[in-house]
Scaffold this motif. Structure first.
Motif, mmCIF file in Angstrom:
data_model
loop_
_atom_site.group_PDB
_atom_site.id
_atom_site.type_symbol
_atom_site.label_atom_id
_atom_site.label_comp_id
_atom_site.label_asym_id
_atom_site.label_seq_id
_atom_site.Cartn_x
_atom_site.Cartn_y
_atom_site.Cartn_z
ATOM 1 N N ASP D 79 21.747 27.131 27.670
ATOM 2 C CA ASP D 79 22.468 28.219 28.328
ATOM 3 C C ASP D 79 23.411 28.865 27.313
ATOM 4 O O ASP D 79 24.549 28.435 27.150
ATOM 5 N N THR D 80 22.916 29.895 26.666
ATOM 6 C CA THR D 80 23.682 30.482 25.569
ATOM 7 C C THR D 80 25.014 31.051 26.034
ATOM 8 O O THR D 80 26.038 30.893 25.374
ATOM 9 N N ARG D 81 24.994 31.735 27.159
ATOM 10 C CA ARG D 81 26.249 32.317 27.642
ATOM 11 C C ARG D 81 27.293 31.239 27.911
ATOM 12 O O ARG D 81 28.448 31.374 27.534
ATOM 13 N N LEU D 84 28.521 29.997 24.525
ATOM 14 C CA LEU D 84 29.413 30.943 23.854
ATOM 15 C C LEU D 84 30.760 30.980 24.577
ATOM 16 O O LEU D 84 31.809 31.124 23.951
ATOM 17 N N HIS D 85 30.684 30.852 25.889
ATOM 18 C CA HIS D 85 31.926 30.836 26.652
ATOM 19 C C HIS D 85 32.785 29.637 26.256
ATOM 20 O O HIS D 85 34.005 29.747 26.074
ATOM 21 N N TRP D 88 34.302 30.386 22.945
ATOM 22 C CA TRP D 88 35.385 31.359 23.076
ATOM 23 C C TRP D 88 36.657 30.737 23.660
ATOM 24 O O TRP D 88 37.759 30.907 23.125
ATOM 25 N N ALA D 136 23.105 34.267 20.619
ATOM 26 C CA ALA D 136 23.685 35.175 21.613
ATOM 27 C C ALA D 136 23.408 36.634 21.294
ATOM 28 O O ALA D 136 23.362 37.489 22.183
ATOM 29 N N SER D 137 23.234 36.915 20.010
ATOM 30 C CA SER D 137 23.055 38.317 19.622
ATOM 31 C C SER D 137 21.609 38.654 19.283
ATOM 32 O O SER D 137 21.326 39.738 18.753
ATOM 33 N N GLU D 181 34.279 38.744 28.006
ATOM 34 C CA GLU D 181 33.334 39.723 28.572
ATOM 35 C C GLU D 181 33.021 40.812 27.548
ATOM 36 O O GLU D 181 31.868 41.224 27.381
ATOM 37 N N TRP D 184 30.834 39.316 24.804
ATOM 38 C CA TRP D 184 29.485 39.025 25.313
ATOM 39 C C TRP D 184 28.652 40.304 25.380
ATOM 40 O O TRP D 184 27.475 40.336 25.005
ATOM 41 N N ARG D 185 29.288 41.362 25.836
ATOM 42 C CA ARG D 185 28.559 42.629 25.917
ATOM 43 C C ARG D 185 28.259 43.181 24.531
ATOM 44 O O ARG D 185 27.211 43.785 24.297
ATOM 45 N N SER D 188 25.232 40.754 23.377
ATOM 46 C CA SER D 188 23.979 40.551 24.124
ATOM 47 C C SER D 188 23.230 41.846 24.437
ATOM 48 O O SER D 188 23.745 42.927 24.278
#
Lengths: 188, 188, 188, 188
Positions: D79-81, D84-85, D88, D136-137, D181, D184-185, D188
Motif C-alpha cells: 500500500d504505497t499511499r 508514504l503517509h 511523511w 509513489a511517483s 495531501e 501525494w497529489r 501520484s
DNA sequence: GATGAATGAGCTTTCATTCAT
DNA sequence: AATGAATGAAAGCTCATTCAT
C-alpha cells in the motif's frame, strides 16, 4: 583624511620585535611583542599584516642599519686594504656593541621566514661593500669566484669574529685584528 | 630508567627528527616525528625524555658522523697541506651530499636548544681536526689566536662553501677548490 | 542622520555584499566588502549602520528584484494556470540566471540576521503572487491551508528546482517543467 | 594498550554541538562546545580533527537518526499511499519534536561545510525512502524526473511543513495533513 | 615497556565597530 | 561627510608532556 599611520608605532613594534626575538627566538609571540611595544595586539597586524612580514621588515631594517654603519666614514681614495679594514672594524664593532641586533640578524638569516625578495634587497643594498671585496680579491685565490661567494665568506667570518668578541670582551680587539689579517690573506 | 629496549627505535626517531627538522625547522612536532619514525608518540619521551634532549642527541649524532667521515682515510705523515685538504674536501662533500643533515646541524648550532655540554662534547670529539688546524696555522696570522676561534672560522667557511656547492652543483668542485685556497691562505 | 550622499555608493556596497556573501557566506568581512565596492571601509557603516542592517537591505533588494521580475509580463485575464506557469518559469529562471543572488537569498532566508520586519516587508511585496497562488489552490487540497503555508511550499519548490537547473543546465528546461506540473497538481 | 577513545565523550561533543549550533548557528565556538560537553577544548580536536569534520559528523548522525526513525514501523505490504503517509508523518513529527536537531540539519544542509562525501553517504542511507517515493511517483507528473529531484522536493516540503508545525503547534496535525495531501497529489 | 588519548595554555590572525583626522 | 587607523575580544587549532591502560 583619516588618521595617518604612526611612524613611531611602527618603529616601536620593530624595536620590540628585535628585543624579544633576541631573548626568545623567532617563536616570540606577537601578543608579547605588542605589549613590549606598548601598542594593542591588533596594531601589529595593522602595520605588518603577518608575523612573517614583520620579521622581514626587521631583517631589512637591521641590514640597512648595518650597511649604513659600515659605509659611514669609509676612507676615500684607493687604499683597498685600508678600506677593507674600515669595513671589517666597523662591521664587527657594530655587532659587538649591538649583540641583540646581531643575534636577531643571525637567526633570521638562517630561518626560512625571510623571502628571496628580502634577501635580494639586502644584497643589493650591500653593493658598495661587495665592490670593495671584489677589489680586495681581484688578484687573489678568489679572483675567479663569484662575488656573492666572496661576500658570504667575509660575512660569516665577521659573524664568527663578532661572537668571540662578545664572549670575551677583554680580547675583543685582538679577535678583531686576528680576523682581519686572516680575511685579508684569504682574499689578497 | 632502565636501558631502552631497541636500538632500532632510537635510530628511527633520530633519523625521523633529522628529516622533519630539515623540512619544517625546529618547530617540528614530536607527534609528527613519531609518526615518521613509525613509533608511538609516547616512545619519543621514553627514549629521549624531552624534545630538547632529542635535539641534543641529533646534534651529537650528526657531529659524530661528520667527524668520523672527516677522520676516515686521513693521509698519514706530516704533509699538513695535504691533510688539511683532505679535511676540507671530505667535510664539504659530506655536507653537499647530506643536505638535510647539514641543514639540521646549521639550525641546531644557532639555536638555544643545544646545551653547553653538547657543544663541549662535540668540540672534544673534533680534537684531531683541531690539532691539524693548529699545525696549519702555526706560522700564520692566527698563530696566536685561540684554537677554538680558528676552528670556528674554518667551520663557518665550510658551511658557506657547502651552501654554494648545494645551490649550484655544477660548480661544486670549483667552490670547493676556491674555498680551500682561501682558507689555506688565511691560516698559513 | 542626513540622507546619504550617493546612491551609487549605496548600490556598489549592496552589489559587493551580494558577490562576497555568495562566495564566502555570511561571514564575509565588511572590510572586504568595502574594498570590493571600491569605497572606504567606514562608508559601509555610514550608509548602513551595522552589518546586520546591510544584510537586511540586501535581502530586501533581492526580494524586490525578484518580485519585479516575476510580476513583469504577467499575462492578464483569468487563466490561472497560465499565470502560475508564468510565475513559475520567471521565478526559476531568475534564480538559474542569477545563481549568486539566488544563493545569497537562500543563505539570508535561513539565517537569523533577517528581522521579522524585513520578512514581513518581503511577504507584503509578494501580495499579488500570493493572490495568484490562492486562486490556483482555491479548489484543491490546500484550499483551507493558510496562504502563507502555500506560499512557503511553492517557494521552496522553486528553490529546489532552481538548484537542479543550475547543477545540470542541459536539463534545466526539463526540471522547470517537471516542477511546474508537480506544483500545479499539489495546488489544484 | 593505551586508553581507548571514549564513546561517551564523542557523543557528548556531538550533542553539545547540536545544542549550541541550534542556539548560535554554525559560528558556535569550539571552546564553548567543549565546555557544554564537559570536556577540555583539546579533546574536540582529538575526536574530530577539525571543526568542519565535527559538523560533518553531526550531520551524518542526525541524518542517520532521522532515517532510522522514518524506517521504523514502516507498514509492510504494497500500500504505497499508506507507506508514504507513514514516512511523511514520522518525518514531520521527528522534526516537530526535535526542533533543535531539525534546525541544525537545515543549517548544515545549506552550508558549505558539508562535504560531497557526507551528502552522498546520507543519500545512500535514504535508499529505501527514495524507493518508496519512486513507487509513489511512478505514474505521475514526475515519473520521468530523476529520483534525486523527487526526493529533494519531498524533503523541502517536509522541512517547510515542519516549520509551520513548530510555529503553530495547535495546528500541527492540520499542517501535517495538508502537506501530505499536497505532496501525494504532486507525486501520484 | 608500550601505547596513544588527554590536556589546556598558547599561538597567529580576523573582525565589526568607533573615531581622530 | 569621508576616510582608514585603532581596537581587543574572540576564533580555530597545535603541542610537549603526562599517564591510564
Amino acid at each position: 583624511m583619516a588618521r595617518p599611520r604612526s611612524e613611531d608605532k611602527r618603529n616601536a613594534i620593530l624595536a620590540a620585535t628585535t628585543d624579544l626575538v633576541a631573548e626568545q627566538g623567532l617563536g616570540a609571540a606577537t601578543a608579547e611583542i605588542a605589549k613590549r611595544a606598548g601598542v594593542p595586539h591588533g596594531s601589529v597586524f595593522t602595520y605588518f599584516g603577518t608575523k612573517s612580514e614583520l620579521l622581514n621588515a626587521v631583517y631589512l631594517e637591521l641590514k640597512t642599519e648595518l650597511i649604513n654603519t659600515v659605509s659611514a666614514a669609509m676612507p676615500a681614495g684607493d687604499d683597498t686594504r685600508l678600506q677593507l679594514h674600515h669595513l671589517w672594524v666597523s662591521w664587527t664593532h657594530w655587532g659587538a656593541s649591538n649583540p641583540s641586533k646581531r643575534r636577531v640578524l643571525a637567526q633570521l638569516s638562517v630561518s626560512d621566514q625571510i623571502t628571496e625578495l628580502s634577501r635580494k634587497a639586502a644584497y643589493e643594498g650591500a653593493g658598495s661593500s661587495l665592490a670593495l671585496m671584489r677589489r680586495a680579491s681581484a688578484n687573489g685565490a678568489l679572483r675567479d669566484a663569484p662575488l656573492q661567494y666572496v661576500g658570504a665568506l667575509v660575512e660569516t667570518s665577521v659573524a664568527t669574529t663578532t661572537d668571540f668578541m662578545i664572549r670575551d670582551p677583554a680580547q675583543a680587539d685582538a679577535f678583531c685584528k686576528f680576523g682581519f689579517e686572516a680575511v685579508w690573506r684569504a682574499l689578497s
